[in-house]
Design a protein around this motif. Structure first.
Motif, short mmCIF file in Angstrom:
data_model
loop_
_atom_site.label_atom_id
_atom_site.label_comp_id
_atom_site.label_asym_id
_atom_site.label_seq_id
_atom_site.Cartn_x
_atom_site.Cartn_y
_atom_site.Cartn_z
N ILE A 1 0.79 -0.99 0.04
CA ILE A 1 0.00 0.15 0.00
C ILE A 1 0.96 1.30 0.09
O ILE A 1 0.68 2.04 -0.68
N GLU A 2 2.02 1.27 0.75
CA GLU A 2 2.85 2.44 0.92
C GLU A 2 3.52 2.71 -0.46
O GLU A 2 3.64 3.75 -0.95
N ARG A 3 3.75 1.57 -1.31
CA ARG A 3 4.62 1.67 -2.43
C ARG A 3 3.59 2.16 -3.51
O ARG A 3 3.78 3.13 -4.25
N LEU A 4 2.05 1.79 -3.34
CA LEU A 4 1.17 2.47 -4.42
C LEU A 4 0.66 3.72 -4.12
O LEU A 4 0.49 4.41 -5.01
N ILE A 5 0.50 4.30 -3.03
CA ILE A 5 -0.14 5.39 -2.72
C ILE A 5 0.77 6.34 -1.83
O ILE A 5 0.33 7.33 -1.59
N GLY A 6 1.78 5.94 -1.20
CA GLY A 6 2.73 6.86 -0.80
C GLY A 6 2.74 6.76 0.83
O GLY A 6 3.35 7.66 1.67
N ARG A 7 1.87 6.36 1.31
CA ARG A 7 1.91 6.06 2.86
C ARG A 7 1.33 4.56 3.40
O ARG A 7 0.70 4.05 2.71
N ARG A 8 1.59 4.46 4.52
CA ARG A 8 1.28 3.10 5.15
C ARG A 8 -0.24 3.21 5.69
O ARG A 8 -0.41 4.28 6.17
N PRO A 9 -1.11 2.11 5.78
CA PRO A 9 -2.28 2.09 6.30
C PRO A 9 -2.07 2.30 7.74
O PRO A 9 -1.15 1.81 8.26
N THR A 10 -3.15 2.60 8.49
CA THR A 10 -3.09 2.72 10.06
C THR A 10 -4.41 1.68 10.67
O THR A 10 -4.38 1.73 11.60
N LEU A 11 -4.96 1.19 9.57
CA LEU A 11 -5.95 0.25 9.99
C LEU A 11 -6.08 -1.14 9.39
O LEU A 11 -5.66 -1.20 8.06
N MET A 12 -6.58 -2.22 9.95
CA MET A 12 -6.54 -3.45 9.32
C MET A 12 -7.72 -4.03 9.90
O MET A 12 -8.20 -3.83 11.07
N ARG A 13 -8.39 -5.06 9.09
CA ARG A 13 -9.32 -5.82 9.66
C ARG A 13 -8.93 -7.52 9.46
O ARG A 13 -8.48 -7.91 8.44
N PRO A 14 -8.85 -8.07 10.53
CA PRO A 14 -8.58 -9.34 10.70
C PRO A 14 -9.43 -10.48 9.78
O PRO A 14 -10.67 -10.15 10.12
N PRO A 15 -8.94 -11.26 9.23
CA PRO A 15 -9.83 -12.36 8.57
C PRO A 15 -10.85 -12.99 9.57
O PRO A 15 -10.33 -13.50 10.42
N GLN A 16 -11.97 -12.84 9.05
CA GLN A 16 -12.91 -13.44 9.70
C GLN A 16 -13.47 -12.89 11.30
O GLN A 16 -14.12 -13.45 12.13
N GLY A 17 -12.66 -11.64 11.43
CA GLY A 17 -12.74 -10.86 12.82
C GLY A 17 -11.97 -11.75 13.97
O GLY A 17 -12.19 -11.31 14.99
N ARG A 18 -10.92 -12.65 13.28
CA ARG A 18 -10.23 -13.57 14.35
C ARG A 18 -9.39 -12.71 15.11
O ARG A 18 -8.22 -12.60 14.27
N THR A 19 -8.94 -12.64 16.14
CA THR A 19 -8.03 -11.80 16.76
C THR A 19 -7.89 -12.21 18.18
O THR A 19 -8.63 -12.93 18.68
N ASP A 20 -6.59 -12.15 18.88
CA ASP A 20 -6.30 -12.25 20.20
C ASP A 20 -5.11 -11.49 20.56
O ASP A 20 -4.81 -10.49 19.94
N ASP A 21 -4.58 -11.60 21.72
CA ASP A 21 -3.68 -10.84 22.45
C ASP A 21 -2.32 -10.85 21.48
O ASP A 21 -1.61 -9.68 21.44
N THR A 22 -2.00 -11.95 20.86
CA THR A 22 -0.67 -11.91 20.03
C THR A 22 -0.83 -11.02 18.83
O THR A 22 -0.21 -10.35 18.37
N VAL A 23 -2.19 -11.20 18.26
CA VAL A 23 -2.48 -10.44 16.96
C VAL A 23 -2.46 -8.82 17.48
O VAL A 23 -1.87 -8.05 16.69
N HIS A 24 -3.08 -8.26 18.76
CA HIS A 24 -2.95 -7.05 18.97
C HIS A 24 -1.60 -6.59 19.13
O HIS A 24 -1.12 -5.34 18.79
N ARG A 25 -1.03 -7.46 19.91
CA ARG A 25 0.57 -7.04 20.00
C ARG A 25 1.39 -6.53 18.71
O ARG A 25 2.06 -5.52 18.47
#
Length: 263
Positions: A151-175
């Protein structure tokens, strides 16, 4: 412990049946094995920021006063994304796009640039839609870092947001998300458009679930979704909603890396 609706992202033969089964399983299972999911609502993000100025773009909407809702699309770009962008431009509606890298950004780089140029928020949905809670930390990091770099290569800035697939997340993903500078964004409205091509049904499901500060989850890679979008926009505008990107929904607060946002 909350659980979220599952979804799939690759338009492969027979994949829709797998998505439907996956969704049913996700509804029956906890979000994570042993992590309590703590989420921050958009209103809390705004309140925690104190006084401030709403961000510019699409009318500089102030969601502390306006009846805001965020339209988000996962798993693009796809062959349907150009038509979706045409509709959003015609309706003067911003959206947030959680993009996949492999076979998506790789295939449609010009659409990523167009999303940015037309005022939409470009965000990450990982590189290859792997379930982050099922892979080791070094592979989680790779799934998050590669789309950031592309994304940074294409638009010149890095994203600040992400959506985990299936909404699956945990403490390791948060870190790891925090270390990579990413906040996680979940949703409050889903049409389950991975399981149907019925545009009228998709529209009806969205309208039934929508409320102030809502985050709508759709997928522009499925053929029934984009035709439903004009009706969704028109009906919600008639109800007094103002469409915003996710950063606008949180403003004057800002998305904090490692934080999970959900209405």
């Amino acid at each position: 412990m909350p659980s979220l609706r599952s979804k799939t992202t690759k338009p492969l033969p027979g994949f829709r049946a797998v998505a439907t089964l996956s969704a049913a399983l996700a509804l029956a299972l906890p979000l994570t094995g042993c992590t309590t999911l703590h989420t921050t609502a958009p209103s809390a993000a705004r309140a925690g920021a104190g006084d401030g100025t709403a961000p510019a773009g699409f009318g500089a909407v102030d969601c502390r006063k306006a009846k805001c809702i965020a339209l988000t699309f996962d798993a693009g770009p796809s062959e349907h994304s150009a038509r979706l962008l045409d509709i959003l431009a015609q309706k003067k509606v911003p959206a947030t796009f959680f993009l996949l890298g492999k076979r998506h950004m790789e295939k449609y780089p010009d659409l990523v640039r167009r999303m940015e140029a037309e005022g939409h928020e470009v965000a990450s949905h990982t590189w290859d839609h792997r379930i982050l809670t099922r892979i080791p930390p070094e592979e989680i990091r790779e799934e998050l870092r590669r789309p950031n770099e592309e994304i940074e290569r294409l638009i010149g800035r890095r994203p600040t947001l992400m959506r985990p697939p299936q909404g699956r997340t945990d403490d390791t993903v948060h870190r790891i998300a925090r270390e990579e500078g990413l906040a996680e964004v979940l949703w409050s409205v889903t049409a389950k458009d991975y399981a149907t091509n019925d545009s009228a049904l998709i529209r009806r499901r969205v309208l039934q679930q929508s409320s102030r500060d809502g985050i709508i989850l759709l997928h522009d890679l499925y053929p029934g979704t984009v035709p439903a979008v004009p009706g969704i926009i028109d009906a919600l505008k008639e109800r007094g909603y103002v469409f915003v990107t996710v950063p606008q929904l949180l403003a004057p607060g800002r998305a904090r890396p490692g934080t999970v946002y959900r209405p």
